[in-house]
Write a protein that holds these residues in place. Structure first.
Motif, PDB file in Angstrom:
ATOM      1  N   VAL A  94      -0.242   5.144  -1.139  1.00 60.39           N
ATOM      2  CA  VAL A  94      -1.334   5.301  -0.172  1.00 60.39           C
ATOM      3  C   VAL A  94      -0.704   5.465   1.207  1.00 60.39           C
ATOM      4  CG1 VAL A  94      -3.300   4.180   0.930  1.00 60.39           C
ATOM      5  CG2 VAL A  94      -2.959   3.957  -1.541  1.00 60.39           C
ATOM      6  N   GLN A  95      -0.979   6.579   1.853  1.00 63.26           N
ATOM      7  CA  GLN A  95      -0.360   6.859   3.153  1.00 63.26           C
ATOM      8  C   GLN A  95      -1.260   6.423   4.304  1.00 63.26           C
ATOM      9  OE1 GLN A  95       2.657   8.055   3.585  1.00 63.26           O
ATOM     10  NE2 GLN A  95       3.007   8.340   1.375  1.00 63.26           N
ATOM     11  N   PHE A  96      -0.644   5.856   5.325  1.00 65.65           N
ATOM     12  CA  PHE A  96      -1.377   5.603   6.565  1.00 65.65           C
ATOM     13  C   PHE A  96      -1.454   6.896   7.371  1.00 65.65           C
ATOM     14  CE2 PHE A  96      -0.414   1.124   5.690  1.00 65.65           C
ATOM     15  CZ  PHE A  96      -1.612   0.548   6.053  1.00 65.65           C
ATOM     16  N   LEU A 108       1.564   2.280   2.056  1.00 70.51           N
ATOM     17  CA  LEU A 108       0.980   0.934   2.077  1.00 70.51           C
ATOM     18  C   LEU A 108       1.758  -0.013   1.168  1.00 70.51           C
ATOM     19  CD1 LEU A 108      -1.792  -0.895   2.435  1.00 70.51           C
ATOM     20  CD2 LEU A 108      -2.223  -0.034   0.134  1.00 70.51           C
ATOM     21  N   SER A 181      -2.142  -1.255   9.388  1.00 71.93           N
ATOM     22  CA  SER A 181      -0.733  -0.944   9.178  1.00 71.93           C
ATOM     23  C   SER A 181       0.124  -1.922   9.977  1.00 71.93           C
ATOM     24  CB  SER A 181      -0.446   0.488   9.635  1.00 71.93           C
ATOM     25  OG  SER A 181       0.937   0.661   9.820  1.00 71.93           O
ATOM     26  N   THR A 204      -5.976   3.824   6.422  1.00 72.89           N
ATOM     27  CA  THR A 204      -5.719   4.638   5.233  1.00 72.89           C
ATOM     28  C   THR A 204      -6.971   5.405   4.835  1.00 72.89           C
ATOM     29  OG1 THR A 204      -6.402   2.777   3.889  1.00 72.89           O
ATOM     30  CG2 THR A 204      -4.030   3.023   4.281  1.00 72.89           C
TER      31      THR A 204
END
Lengths: 530, 335
Positions: A94-96, A108, A181, A204
């Motif tokens: 999961v990318q910020f 994440l 984050s 996210t």
């Protein structure tokens, strides 16, 4: 910043239509300005719409349109046998989001989850006092509930609790539990601008934050790396802040926006008959009530309370005060909530029987105060008018009513007092879709002198509600809550008045907008037909 | 002139302290505890309440709170909003250009229509035009702003589609703030149609906000003109054979302007009050709406800081008006 290139000609509606045909831009005429973008600092739905529902995700989330809790950033979770610990397995990759001053170097992981909660519970955390206080976290009693949070491994987090508490999972789906984050927070702290996490949020969620022009416009772009396949459906999302409800409707009709919240009840009929618009509706997760002070004579006698219940014509209240935009409440929880007991029998409007009950109770020439709130709330659009109707109904059975009111802050404070004189009009909007959030928060013995405006501590009821809180099986809990509702009705500490309907006017081209019972406005699944 | 300015500026000091005290006291006199209002129906525990009392400094005696505030103000620190935690100063100056732009447009609208209307009414005193104008002015003066704004929106934006409903510029124009004035920034952005869109968005709110000043200016101009027109020197000018345009326009109007300028200066206060409603209806991101929201939230620093800054602005405008008297009428300067 793609927006800068989406420039059209003047001529409002025309420009709007032309541009939306190219890149889908959904415009939401929101009702107010967000207080900030770190949702854990605030308690207003307006702020949550602009932050937790767009930019962020939670470990578990409410399925849009229901109060069911479904996996979010946690793929799965497991509760221990004794209900004292919950272990969450995080979704991988999961990318910020990124912005001008920050690009995430990693996806994440458990550190982000721990940071999210530690900043709210640990006074030593550098972000504990960076911008304000953690009202919802505190109001939900999370500080006392969470004993510790452990990082089991990079993708596994365990919450250890001080006592078994079933609503814990629903609490984690709330806005204050939006996952932040840690990397971004650290970078901003290092740069000497910690407040940026509240002003230029990184999450996210389905939309990335682009820009906020104070009190005017908030802009978002679709998160192209969003973990949920196929979402969001529009490329740009714009919040056009429009505080006045009549003006919001004009903007919607003129095509300046696609979706608007909170129409005036008086406009509902004209919206329904407008071919360009569609009126979505759902029962709100709220209840409006009249709470007696059950510790004072003669209202310590359940028969007197029942008599007042019988004397009030609530259908007339729905017609006059809600203008039809609500339904009569018979239980303290709304019908969309699990464990709602539909078998409970409501008090009919029967002044004759009311008079008889009062006579049997030896009460005559009763005079009482009815408190009317000075503000409009979702569960009560006009408390003053409501109080006048109640006054009229009660005079018919020989009870004379004096209507009193105070400034809102005073009202809230004075109405909590245990020795308060009179019955109070108030209400509640659910936080997390859990019945405990109504039944023990508003009617439990612990809440006497606080949110329990009836000052009602009834052991048989309280035991059921307290026990239900410790069980993890939802069916078992539901059975106890259903029983509690029967006791409530029979004891009548309130006159349950209404559950209001939530209306959402949208333009006809808006597809798949779902009215969310918890009150949030959610756009990731929405698209526009060409 | 410089000495005059200085002496006027010195009188600012006591006024300034007075306003600081009044704005500080005003919000505290209102019933309603900000912490309780913030917690809403949910309420909060006693411990939590005391924590917040301490955090906001309410545990200090009032004189101490005022002293801290005053020393902050002198150093240019108005404190941070309870709600957003941003400095009041920053919030004010982010929003103020929008209010200023709207107020200027409104007052220009009012002057451009009001002064000629007043002059014509005076010249044609008692004729049909005069009567029609003065009764229209009376209606304008008594117009409820909220109703008037909605009426204009329904007619011009809803039925006719000539103007946008609300906002400062079309939503699809997007550029950075440079001056905070949308008319200037939209030109600077170089985007096609941005300036036009900003102008279109200004039309209805300027009319709404300018309506009351327009009525006042028209009436004031008329009565001032009537007074001047009956003076001896006007009769002399006429007797000299000057054209009536020259008499009315140059000799009479210039002398009639003094009371009119006073009225314009005084209407700044009216504009600020009107801005609150106008901004709310037209979703105009200015200080009017910001102040109202803050009063409801009992956001002490914002209310007291905002009041102080608004008072300062009104004082500055009045000073400017006084200076303008001097420029228009040398007799006043010498006094």
């Amino acid at each position: 910043m793609k927006f800068r290139h989406l420039i059209a000609t003047t001529g409002m509606a025309a420009a709007f239509a032309a541009t939306t045909a190219g890149a889908q831009t959904l415009v939401y005429c929101s009702e107010g300005s967000p207080e900030g973008f770190d949702p854990a600092l605030y308690t207003s739905g307006t702020t949550f719409d602009a932050s937790s529902h767009t930019v962020y995700n939670q470990l578990v989330e409410f399925e849009t349109g229901t109060t069911n809790v479904v996996p979010g950033l946690a793929e799965s979770y497991e509760a221990s046998e004794d209900g004292l610990s919950y272990t969450f397995t995080l979704r991988s990759d999961v990318q910020f989001h990124a912005n001008d001053s920050f690009t995430p170097s990693r996806p994440l992981n458990a550190d982000d989850v721990i940071f999210t909660f530690e900043r709210q519970m640990d006074e030593e955390n550098p972000f504990h006092t960076y911008a304000g206080s953690w009202e919802y976290f505190n109001a939900m009693g999370m500080g006392e509930l969470i004993e510790s949070i452990e990082k089991v491994d990079d993708m596994t987090v365990r919450f250890n609790l001080t006592r078994p508490e079933a609503p814990f999972i629903a609490n984690l789906a709330m806005d204050f539990a939006s996952i932040m984050s840690k990397e971004y927070a650290d970078a901003m702290m290092e740069a000497g601008t910690p407040e940026m996490i509240n002003q230029a949020p990184i999450g996210t969620g389905p939309f990335t934050f682009q820009d906020y022009q104070t009190d005017a416009v908030i802009r978002y772009a679709a998160n192209e790396n969003y973990w949920e396949e196929g979402l969001p459906k529009v490329e740009n999302l714009v919040f056009a802040i429009t505080p006045d409800a009549s003006v919001r409707l004009q903007r919607l009709q003129a095509g300046e926006c696609h979706v608007m919240p909170y129409p005036n009840p008086a406009d509902v009929e004209s919206i329904r008959s407008n071919g360009d618009l569609e009126l979505l509706e759902q029962e709100g997760l709220n209840v409006g009530y009249l709470a007696f002070n059950t510790t004072q004579e003669p209202f310590d006698n359940p028969d007197v309370r029942r008599a007042v219940n019988l004397a009030i014509d609530r259908d007339a209240i729905i017609d006059v005060v809600f203008q039809g935009t609500g339904r009569v409440a018979k239980n303290p929880i709304p019908p969309t909530m699990w464990s709602y007991n539909d078998a409970v029998e409501d008090y009919p409007h029967d002044p004759e029987q009311a008079r008889q009950l009062l006579e049997e109770a030896g009460v005559s020439d009763l005079s009482m105060k009815v408190w009317a709130m000075p503000v409009q709330r979702p569960y009560n659009p006009n408390a003053r008018r409501m109080a006048e109707l109640i006054q009229e109904d009660l005079s018919e059975v020989g009870i004379s009513v004096e209507i009193v009111s105070y400034e809102w802050g005073e009202y809230l404070e004075r109405s909590s007092a245990e020795d308060r004189d009179g019955a109070v009009l108030l209400g509640w909007t659910g936080d997390n879709g859990d019945p405990d959030n109504f039944l023990s928060v508003l009617l439990g013995c612990d809440a006497v002198g606080g949110a329990n405006r009836a000052q009602w501590c009834h052991e048989p009821f309280n035991e059921l509600v307290a026990e239900a809180k410790t069980l993890t099986d939802q069916d078992e809990r539901a059975a106890l809550y259903e029983e509690a509702q029967v006791i409530f009705k029979e004891q009548a500490p309130w006159v349950t008045i209404a559950h209001s309907t939530v209306f959402m006017p949208v333009r006809a081209e808006v597809q798949d907008y779902i009215v969310h019972p918890l009150g949030g406005h959610i756009f990731d699944q929405v698209s526009l037909s060409q | 002139m410089l000495r005059y300015l200085l002496s006027r500026l010195i009188t600012f000091v006591p006024t300034f302290i007075g306003v600081t005290l009044i704005s500080f006291a005003f919000i505290r006199v209102l019933p309603g505890d900000p912490i309780i209002v913030m917690a809403g129906e949910r309420g909060l525990t006693q411990e939590r309440y005391e924590e917040l009392v301490q955090r906001f400094g309410f545990d200090q005696p009032l004189w101490q709170q005022f002293w801290d505030y005053l020393t902050g103000v002198v150093q240019g620190d108005l404190g941070n909003s309870f709600v957003t935690n941003r400095p009041v100063w920053d919030e004010f100056f982010t929003l103020f250009p929008a209010t200023l732009e709207l107020s200027l447009c409104a007052i220009i609208f009012a002057m451009v229509l009001g002064i000629p209307a007043g002059v014509i009414a005076a010249v044609y005193r008692g004729k049909f035009f005069d009567r029609a104008l003065m009764s229209t002015a009376l209606v304008g003066y008594s117009m409820p702003i909220f109703w008037w704004a909605l009426l204009l929106i329904i007619v011009f934006s809803g039925w006719l589609g000539w103007t946008p409903v609300s906002g400062r510029i079309g939503l699809l124009y997007y550029f950075d703030d440079v001056t905070g004035f949308m008319l200037i920034d939209s030109l600077l952005s170089g985007q096609d149609g941005a300036f036009g869109s900003a102008v279109q968005h200004l039309i209805l709110p300027s009319i709404v906000l300018g309506t009351i000043p327009l009525a006042v200016i028209a009436r004031q101009t008329r009565s001032a003109m009537l007074e001047v027109l009956s003076e001896d020197y006007i009769r002399t000018a006429r007797a000299k054979g000057l054209s009536s345009g020259r008499v009315n326009g140059l000799h009479a109007l210039r002398n009639a302007m003094i009371p009119v300028i006073t009225v314009i200066g005084l209407s700044v206060g009216t504009l600020m009050a009107g801005a609150i409603l106008t901004e709310t209806i037209f979703s105009w991101p200015g200080i009017g709406k910001w102040m109202v929201d803050s009063i409801f939230r009992r956001d002490y620093p914002v209310v007291q800081g905002g009041l102080l800054l608004i008072a300062l602005i009104v004082m500055l405008v009045n000073l400017t008006v006084d200076v303008l008297y001097g420029l228009i009428n040398p007799k006043i300067r010498k006094r």
